[in-house]
Design an enzyme around this catalytic site. Structure first.
Site, PDB file in Angstrom:
ATOM      1  N   ILE A  31      56.214  83.164  33.397  1.00 23.39           N
ATOM      2  CA  ILE A  31      55.667  84.510  33.193  1.00 23.39           C
ATOM      3  C   ILE A  31      56.757  85.581  33.314  1.00 23.39           C
ATOM      4  CG2 ILE A  31      55.048  85.095  35.586  1.00 23.39           C
ATOM      5  CD1 ILE A  31      52.228  85.796  34.520  1.00 23.39           C
ATOM      6  N   GLY A  93      64.702  79.300  47.070  1.00 24.00           N
ATOM      7  CA  GLY A  93      63.965  80.240  46.236  1.00 24.00           C
ATOM      8  C   GLY A  93      62.643  79.716  45.715  1.00 24.00           C
ATOM      9  N   HIS A 100      57.871  72.058  40.180  1.00 20.62           N
ATOM     10  CA  HIS A 100      58.052  72.437  38.780  1.00 20.62           C
ATOM     11  C   HIS A 100      59.541  72.422  38.442  1.00 20.62           C
ATOM     12  CE1 HIS A 100      57.859  75.941  41.429  1.00 20.62           C
ATOM     13  NE2 HIS A 100      58.798  76.487  40.663  1.00 20.62           N
ATOM     14  N   HIS A 102      62.264  74.067  36.163  1.00 15.64           N
ATOM     15  CA  HIS A 102      62.575  75.181  35.263  1.00 15.64           C
ATOM     16  C   HIS A 102      63.469  74.619  34.157  1.00 15.64           C
ATOM     17  CE1 HIS A 102      61.587  78.638  38.089  1.00 15.64           C
ATOM     18  NE2 HIS A 102      61.737  77.662  38.971  1.00 15.64           N
TER      19      HIS A 102
END
Ligand code: AMP
Ligand code: ZN
Length: 114
Positions: A31, A93, A100, A102
């Protein structure tokens, strides 16, 4: 998990721009993209982080990595290259505790990361 953002995306209870779906993994656009290609790849089954995914011991980590590469190919960034990142734990982070990957590409990526 009832109160997990990415479980809700997997269940299609929260909308996302899905780019790839396999039996056991789902890939959707971040997002808040940090590169022209910034896609998150999650196992459909809930595991909190990369350590839990590695311990799943049933090929699930393979499936997630293969889906990450398939996304890079589909996005046209397999060449000249892309980055796969699993932020693991708060100091790295990680903010969403459903593991997940990235998948980042489409621009030159600096190293080392911040
Ligand atoms: P991390 O900080 O490694 O846990 O990454 C979490 C990522 O999830 C961030 O890059 C966020 O921009 C992204 N994110 C948060 N909410 C959503 C959402 N509803 N749909 C897609 N990506 C999201
Ligand atoms: Zn979850």
């Amino acid at each position: 998990m009832t109160d997990c953002l990415f479980c809700k995306i997997v269940a299609k209870e929260i909308p996302a721009e899905i780019v790839l779906e396999t039996d056991r993994a789902l890939a959707f656009r971040d997002i808040n993209p940090q590169a022209p290609t910034h896609v998150l790849v999650v196992p459909k089954e809930h595991h909190a982080d990369a350590a839990a995914l590695a311990a799943a011991d049933d090929g699930l980590a393979d499936d997630v990595l293969k889906a990450a590469h398939a996304v890079a190919v589909q996005e046209g960034t397999a060449e000249p290259g892309y980055r796969v990142v699993f932020n693991t734990g708060p100091a790295a982070g990680q903010t969403v505790f459903h593991v997940h990957a990235h998948v980042l590409g489409g621009r030159a990526l600096e190293w080392p990361p911040g």
